[in-house]
Design an enzyme around this catalytic site. Structure first.
Site, PDB file in Angstrom:
ATOM      1  N   HIS A  82       0.821  -1.210   0.000  1.00  0.00           N
ATOM      2  CA  HIS A  82       0.000   0.000   0.000  1.00  0.00           C
ATOM      3  C   HIS A  82       0.856   1.261   0.000  1.00  0.00           C
ATOM      4  CE1 HIS A  82      -3.197  -2.771   0.723  1.00  0.00           C
ATOM      5  NE2 HIS A  82      -2.731  -3.102   1.920  1.00  0.00           N
ATOM      6  N   HIS A 244      -7.111  -4.584  -0.826  1.00  0.00           N
ATOM      7  CA  HIS A 244      -6.508  -5.900  -1.024  1.00  0.00           C
ATOM      8  C   HIS A 244      -7.181  -6.643  -2.166  1.00  0.00           C
ATOM      9  CE1 HIS A 244      -6.129  -4.948   3.357  1.00  0.00           C
ATOM     10  NE2 HIS A 244      -4.874  -5.218   3.078  1.00  0.00           N
TER      11      HIS A 244
END
Length: 356
Positions: A82, A244
């Site tokens: 991320h 995700h």
């Protein structure tokens, strides 16, 4: 099945890749996928030798001057993939440390526990946790262990995603790009000497007025998998996708930018709700594979639509703040501002990627 990494091909078969078409080969700067995170963290530390320290045993990136006795220490974690969240948000005015897990995987409890021990301050430690089941477990257990050691520690959960109430990864709403604003406000308060209860109060306040929703144009490719995480036809998008790759609200046909922004914005605005006369911060966050020009196009559409609603944008953020590897897509975040939050967001900060 062949997986192509930079300069070579790797032969192998497993249940996750056997059905992928032969033409779908991974092209990434990767050596051994198992070492992707450590090698990334090592590079980050080598690029910032005066401000960051790297502890390889625990995937730990921490400020070179941490802990400081005169401030609360802030720690964030979550899975890797991320970036710049969260390891590239370590620095003055932001985090004191970050201890990521593998790509899209929560850090082990001992990583968090050892991180807390190393940054424990006389004023305490605040753990900022995106609301995912694995992260909650790791950080709650680390808090219990640290408390038993006599460390003053509290945990704040961030849950700004309006897309779904629950998902495969979460109990309740997910924490996504809005976590930046919690880190920024808490970091500013900590630098000013606020005590642990006050820094926690500020984080809770910011989280309560922050809402986010995103969409995916393409899937992402985790290095260890070597193929797209999910199948998304060329003419479809995933509205409300998780960072995700978790499913969002629905699959739908690709529309114009104006229509897509309108759908995102409506979901965000109506959730709090934000109303005419509100002052807000607006973030357009790229998910890793979207050109900056497209993000500014999205920002322009969002700005005009908010103006039509009577919502006044006081602070603007455009770029990559919380990505999903190489996923093409974007998220919109709104924060309702008052004088206190606006002042904290405007405070100076210094991190490797300078995304302020």
């Amino acid at each position: 099945m062949r997986r192509r990494v930079l300069g070579r091909e790797v032969l192998g078969r497993d249940a996750t890749t056997d059905s992928i078409e032969e033409s779908q080969l991974m092209k990434k700067f990767v050596n051994d996928p198992k070492n992707y995170v450590p090698e990334m963290l090592e590079g980050l530390a080598l690029a910032n030798p005066d401000t960051l320290r790297y502890v390889p045993e625990y995937n730990l990136i921490m400020r070179a001057d941490a802990p400081r006795a005169d401030k609360v220490s802030l720690v964030q974690g979550s899975g890797s993939g991320h970036e710049p969240a969260h390891v590239m948000s370590v620095g003055f005015g932001m985090l004191d440390a970050a201890c990521p897990g593998d790509v899209f995987s929560a850090p082990p409890t001992d990583y968090v526990y050892e991180t807390v021990k190393r940054v424990a301050s006389d004023k305490g430690v605040l753990l900022l946790v995106n609301n995912y089941t694995g992260d909650r477990m790791a950080f709650e257990m680390a808090e219990e262990l640290s408390d038993a050691d006599g460390v003053t520690v509290r945990t704040l959960f961030i849950d700004d995603d309006v897309s779904v109430q629950d998902s495969t990864y979460t109990v309740g709403r997910r924490g996504v790009a809005g976590n930046f604003f919690v880190m920024k406000a808490c970091g500013a308060a900590a630098e000013r000497g606020a005590d642990l209860d006050e820094v926690y109060r500020i984080g809770e306040k910011v989280n309560a007025v922050t809402r986010t929703m995103g969409l995916a144009l393409t899937a992402c490719t985790p290095p260890a998998k070597g193929s797209p995480l999910f199948d998304l036809p060329d003419d479809e998008i995933e509205m409300g996708v998780g960072i995700h790759g978790e499913p969002g609200r629905r699959r739908e046909k690709l529309q114009s930018a104006d229509e897509l922004v309108g759908e995102l914005l409506t979901a965000v605005v109506e959730d709090l709700p934000y109303v005419s006369g509100d002052d807000v911060a607006l973030m357009v966050n790229g998910l890793g594979g979207t050109p900056l020009g497209e993000l500014y196009l999205v920002y322009g559409q969002a700005h005009k639509q908010l103006a039509d609603r009577g919502v006044d944008i006081r602070r603007s953020y455009v770029g990559e703040y919380c990505t999903s590897l190489d996923m093409a897509g974007a998220s919109l975040t709104l924060v309702r501002l008052d004088d206190e939050i606006a002042d904290l967001l405007a405070a100076p900060a210094d991190i490797p990627v300078h995304v302020f």
